[in-house]
Design a protein around this motif. Structure first.
Motif, PDB file in Angstrom:
ATOM      1  N   ILE A  39       0.744  -1.320  -0.130  1.00 11.29           N
ATOM      2  CA  ILE A  39      -0.006   0.147  -0.064  1.00 11.29           C
ATOM      3  C   ILE A  39       0.848   1.122  -0.036  1.00 11.29           C
ATOM      4  O   ILE A  39       0.396   2.392  -0.394  1.00 11.29           O
ATOM      5  N   SER A  40       2.148   1.280   0.464  1.00 16.10           N
ATOM      6  CA  SER A  40       2.994   2.264   0.333  1.00 16.10           C
ATOM      7  C   SER A  40       4.416   1.787   0.308  1.00 16.10           C
ATOM      8  O   SER A  40       4.682   0.880   0.738  1.00 16.10           O
ATOM      9  N   LEU A  41       5.218   2.880  -0.317  1.00 18.30           N
ATOM     10  CA  LEU A  41       6.711   2.601  -0.345  1.00 18.30           C
ATOM     11  C   LEU A  41       7.432   3.949   0.232  1.00 18.30           C
ATOM     12  O   LEU A  41       7.179   4.884  -0.162  1.00 18.30           O
ATOM     13  N   ALA A  42       8.412   3.615   0.766  1.00 17.56           N
ATOM     14  CA  ALA A  42       9.319   4.862   1.267  1.00 17.56           C
ATOM     15  C   ALA A  42      10.676   4.521   0.744  1.00 17.56           C
ATOM     16  O   ALA A  42      11.498   4.060   1.129  1.00 17.56           O
ATOM     17  N   PRO A  43      10.848   5.570  -0.213  1.00 14.98           N
ATOM     18  CA  PRO A  43      12.164   5.566  -0.853  1.00 14.98           C
ATOM     19  C   PRO A  43      13.132   6.462  -0.053  1.00 14.98           C
ATOM     20  O   PRO A  43      12.700   7.280   0.891  1.00 14.98           O
ATOM     21  N   ARG A  44      14.314   6.625  -0.429  1.00 18.24           N
ATOM     22  CA  ARG A  44      15.117   7.398   0.317  1.00 18.24           C
ATOM     23  C   ARG A  44      15.405   8.551  -0.437  1.00 18.24           C
ATOM     24  O   ARG A  44      15.831   8.622  -1.658  1.00 18.24           O
ATOM     25  N   PHE A  45      14.630   9.853   0.055  1.00 21.16           N
ATOM     26  CA  PHE A  45      14.439  11.005  -0.962  1.00 21.16           C
ATOM     27  C   PHE A  45      15.885  11.806  -0.915  1.00 21.16           C
ATOM     28  O   PHE A  45      16.683  11.303  -0.125  1.00 21.16           O
ATOM     29  N   VAL A  46      16.090  12.571  -1.930  1.00 19.02           N
ATOM     30  CA  VAL A  46      17.281  13.524  -1.923  1.00 19.02           C
ATOM     31  C   VAL A  46      17.211  14.554  -0.606  1.00 19.02           C
ATOM     32  O   VAL A  46      16.109  14.728  -0.058  1.00 19.02           O
ATOM     33  N   GLY A  47      18.462  14.961  -0.405  1.00 14.12           N
ATOM     34  CA  GLY A  47      18.364  15.941   0.933  1.00 14.12           C
ATOM     35  C   GLY A  47      18.556  15.007   2.006  1.00 14.12           C
ATOM     36  O   GLY A  47      18.807  13.830   2.151  1.00 14.12           O
ATOM     37  N   ARG A  48      18.520  15.535   3.212  1.00 13.78           N
ATOM     38  CA  ARG A  48      18.715  15.020   4.416  1.00 13.78           C
ATOM     39  C   ARG A  48      17.549  15.043   5.366  1.00 13.78           C
ATOM     40  O   ARG A  48      17.124  16.415   5.550  1.00 13.78           O
ATOM     41  N   LEU A  49      17.012  14.035   5.591  1.00 14.82           N
ATOM     42  CA  LEU A  49      15.816  13.891   6.690  1.00 14.82           C
ATOM     43  C   LEU A  49      16.091  13.485   7.902  1.00 14.82           C
ATOM     44  O   LEU A  49      16.002  12.189   8.113  1.00 14.82           O
ATOM     45  N   GLU A  50      16.801  14.275   8.905  1.00 14.04           N
ATOM     46  CA  GLU A  50      17.273  13.776  10.231  1.00 14.04           C
ATOM     47  C   GLU A  50      15.821  13.782  11.174  1.00 14.04           C
ATOM     48  O   GLU A  50      15.274  14.381  11.028  1.00 14.04           O
ATOM     49  N   LYS A  51      16.546  13.095  11.909  1.00 12.98           N
ATOM     50  CA  LYS A  51      15.347  12.990  13.368  1.00 12.98           C
ATOM     51  C   LYS A  51      14.980  14.439  13.873  1.00 12.98           C
ATOM     52  O   LYS A  51      15.957  15.168  14.368  1.00 12.98           O
ATOM     53  N   GLY A  52      13.902  14.585  14.013  1.00 11.16           N
ATOM     54  CA  GLY A  52      13.275  15.707  15.155  1.00 11.16           C
ATOM     55  C   GLY A  52      13.714  17.166  14.517  1.00 11.16           C
ATOM     56  O   GLY A  52      13.470  18.105  15.221  1.00 11.16           O
ATOM     57  N   VAL A  53      14.199  17.403  13.313  1.00  6.27           N
ATOM     58  CA  VAL A  53      14.474  18.629  12.858  1.00  6.27           C
ATOM     59  C   VAL A  53      13.945  18.828  11.300  1.00  6.27           C
ATOM     60  O   VAL A  53      13.360  17.656  10.717  1.00  6.27           O
ATOM     61  N   ASP A  54      13.620  20.079  10.679  1.00  7.06           N
ATOM     62  CA  ASP A  54      13.222  20.291   9.422  1.00  7.06           C
ATOM     63  C   ASP A  54      14.079  19.608   8.470  1.00  7.06           C
ATOM     64  O   ASP A  54      15.298  19.457   8.835  1.00  7.06           O
ATOM     65  N   TYR A  55      13.541  19.705   7.203  1.00  7.27           N
ATOM     66  CA  TYR A  55      14.247  19.169   6.072  1.00  7.27           C
ATOM     67  C   TYR A  55      15.611  19.859   5.731  1.00  7.27           C
ATOM     68  O   TYR A  55      15.807  21.088   5.922  1.00  7.27           O
ATOM     69  N   ILE A  56      16.574  19.370   5.369  1.00  4.29           N
ATOM     70  CA  ILE A  56      17.881  20.068   4.939  1.00  4.29           C
ATOM     71  C   ILE A  56      18.413  19.625   3.668  1.00  4.29           C
ATOM     72  O   ILE A  56      18.554  18.479   3.247  1.00  4.29           O
ATOM     73  N   GLY A  57      18.226  20.433   2.973  1.00  4.59           N
ATOM     74  CA  GLY A  57      18.600  20.155   1.436  1.00  4.59           C
ATOM     75  C   GLY A  57      17.775  21.388   0.587  1.00  4.59           C
ATOM     76  O   GLY A  57      17.104  22.414   0.971  1.00  4.59           O
ATOM     77  N   ASP A  58      17.761  21.031  -0.608  1.00  6.93           N
ATOM     78  CA  ASP A  58      17.483  22.099  -1.844  1.00  6.93           C
ATOM     79  C   ASP A  58      16.175  21.814  -2.105  1.00  6.93           C
ATOM     80  O   ASP A  58      15.656  20.601  -2.634  1.00  6.93           O
ATOM     81  N   LEU A  59      15.172  22.568  -1.663  1.00  9.05           N
ATOM     82  CA  LEU A  59      13.574  22.354  -1.767  1.00  9.05           C
ATOM     83  C   LEU A  59      13.306  22.266  -3.325  1.00  9.05           C
ATOM     84  O   LEU A  59      12.300  21.298  -3.646  1.00  9.05           O
ATOM     85  N   GLU A  60      14.037  23.106  -4.269  1.00  9.12           N
ATOM     86  CA  GLU A  60      13.594  22.902  -5.542  1.00  9.12           C
ATOM     87  C   GLU A  60      13.774  21.402  -6.234  1.00  9.12           C
ATOM     88  O   GLU A  60      13.308  20.925  -6.772  1.00  9.12           O
ATOM     89  N   GLU A  61      14.943  21.114  -5.810  1.00  8.91           N
ATOM     90  CA  GLU A  61      15.573  19.786  -6.115  1.00  8.91           C
ATOM     91  C   GLU A  61      14.560  18.791  -5.583  1.00  8.91           C
ATOM     92  O   GLU A  61      14.007  17.722  -6.354  1.00  8.91           O
ATOM     93  N   PHE A  62      13.927  18.904  -4.311  1.00 10.38           N
ATOM     94  CA  PHE A  62      13.349  17.835  -3.743  1.00 10.38           C
ATOM     95  C   PHE A  62      12.044  17.693  -4.517  1.00 10.38           C
ATOM     96  O   PHE A  62      11.355  16.613  -4.710  1.00 10.38           O
ATOM     97  N   GLU A  63      11.404  18.993  -4.855  1.00 11.72           N
ATOM     98  CA  GLU A  63      10.039  18.966  -5.641  1.00 11.72           C
ATOM     99  C   GLU A  63      10.310  18.114  -6.815  1.00 11.72           C
ATOM    100  O   GLU A  63       9.282  17.746  -7.309  1.00 11.72           O
ATOM    101  N   ALA A  64      11.232  18.580  -7.420  1.00  7.93           N
ATOM    102  CA  ALA A  64      11.259  17.911  -8.939  1.00  7.93           C
ATOM    103  C   ALA A  64      11.565  16.449  -8.766  1.00  7.93           C
ATOM    104  O   ALA A  64      10.806  15.735  -9.582  1.00  7.93           O
TER     105      ALA A  64
END
Length: 393
Positions: free
Chosen positions: A201-226
């Motif tokens: 029912i769902s799949l969790a890829p490793r997205f671009v950028g850094r998704l670290e525990k307890g804090v907001d996204y670290i990375g380029d939002l335009e790249e993430f959106e693309a």
């Protein structure tokens, strides 16, 4: 759970109130049955009657799955990260060939020749995008995820056999890996799981950028959106199935993007952020206890961070004695302090004194039990921030 229920009542997402990974259960000294039961009592307390999910998270072995099946879980997240090869992105052609040759081909139920015929020279339409596979792209996807695909199929068949006629849902997660999942790799993983008869029912890829525990996204939002647009197109084309955002707590910069592009095909997974709100309550209500926990967490951090993707630096975390009482709650907004407190939760909850008695757990729980409404208020406000971006999706 009562705080979660109060937030969910005001928003549109379907809740999963019982959710904890085997790793977290081990670190907190809980069993699958306790996790399920305690969520259930919170549901009863708040009079929630609209149904909820129970996610046995990050399962790595059949034995772990069996414990959760016996307890009554109905959603199973398979974590095949031990079978993902993180070195293939920089491997030369000869190394890739050797890695591919070593795959469990019997479990994959195919041959390299068959896969070459299925992918090379083909053009795959996924929404408005087109994907194609060169030899290097295919070999890299195979070497990186072939073992993970085989392990997921094995776990799926085991769970299906144990569940019998009972309904269940599956998630496949490759988020806890070193390198991002490219759109072509996502497509390959999903298509091969389908070929092997896996239903998810769902799949969790490793997205671009850094998704670290307890804090907001670290990375380029335009790249993430693309990249997100491509991942969503694949999920719609080969499913539809949901994209799951792990380490999803506090990723406020990403929620509008998922709401805009994924809509209902989105699974937001949170955990430790609720513990941090418990510590915020302690900081407000019992500053001496919070100070003890903070100093203990600072001492444990370098050990406990080993199994997490975090970048907090201890020299940026103040000693408890340097912070006045009225400034303690604000530490929960500081990047490094949040991560240090987040990843040491297991050590805090299982620490004992010289006599073998719990050092923090009983006192921490007593503060929360004696001030339930404070904790629920903090949780409700915190999850309002998480859920509000999806109201218009």
């Amino acid at each position: 759970t009562p705080g979660h229920v109060r937030a969910v009542r005001k928003h549109k997402l379907a809740p999963v109130f019982a959710q904890q990974s085997i790793r977290e259960m081990t670190r907190t000294g809980r069993t699958p049955q306790q996790v399920l039961d305690e969520a259930m009592w919170g549901v009863f307390q708040e009079g929630w009657r609209q149904g909820y999910g129970a996610d046995a998270d990050h399962l790595k072995t059949e034995e772990d799955a069996d414990r959760c099946i016996e307890a009554g879980f109905t959603f199973f997240t398979i974590d095949p990260s031990a079978y993902v090869d993180n070195e293939v992105d920089t491997a030369d052609a000869a190394t890739l060939e050797a890695k591919v040759a070593a795959l469990p081909w019997d479990a994959l139920e195919t041959t390299l020749a068959d896969l070459r015929r299925a992918y090379l020279g083909q053009h795959f339409q996924v929404g408005p995008y087109e994907l194609s596979f060169e030899e290097r792209t295919l070999m890299q996807a195979l070497a990186k995820y072939g073992g993970a695909i085989a392990h997921t199929a094995r776990m799926y068949r085991h769970i299906a056999g144990r569940m019998g006629n009972r309904s269940f849902e599956l998630e496949m997660s490759v988020d806890e890996t070193e390198v991002p999942t490219s759109p072509a790799e996502h497509f390959f993983v999903a298509r091969e799981l389908q070929r092997l008869g896996v239903r998810w029912i769902s799949l969790a890829p490793r997205f671009v950028g850094r998704l670290e525990k307890g804090v907001d996204y670290i990375g380029d939002l335009e790249e993430f959106e693309a990249h997100l647009k491509l991942h969503v197109a694949i999920a719609r084309t080969l499913g539809p199935y949901k994209l799951s955002l792990h380490s999803g707590s506090d990723k406020f910069a990403l929620y509008p993007l998922f709401a805009r592009h994924a809509g209902e095909l989105f699974h937001l997974k949170t955990a430790g952020t609720s513990y941090l709100e418990a510590l915020r309550a302690v900081a407000e209500l019992d500053p001496p206890l919070f100070r003890e926990i903070l100093d203990f967490a600072r001492a444990r951090y370098e050990t406990d961070r080993a199994t997490y993707h975090v970048s907090a630096l201890l020299d940026r975390v103040p000693k408890a004695s340097d912070v006045p009482d009225d400034a303690l709650p604000a530490l929960l907004e500081q990047f490094d302090t949040r991560q240090v407190l987040h990843v040491t939760f297991g050590s805090v909850l299982t620490a004992t004194d010289a006599d073998g008695r719990p050092r923090f757990r009983d006192r921490l729980l007593a503060v929360l039990q004696e001030n339930e409404e404070t904790y629920y208020r903090l949780l409700e406000a915190h999850f309002d921030r998480h859920l509000a971006p999806f109201d218009a999706a």
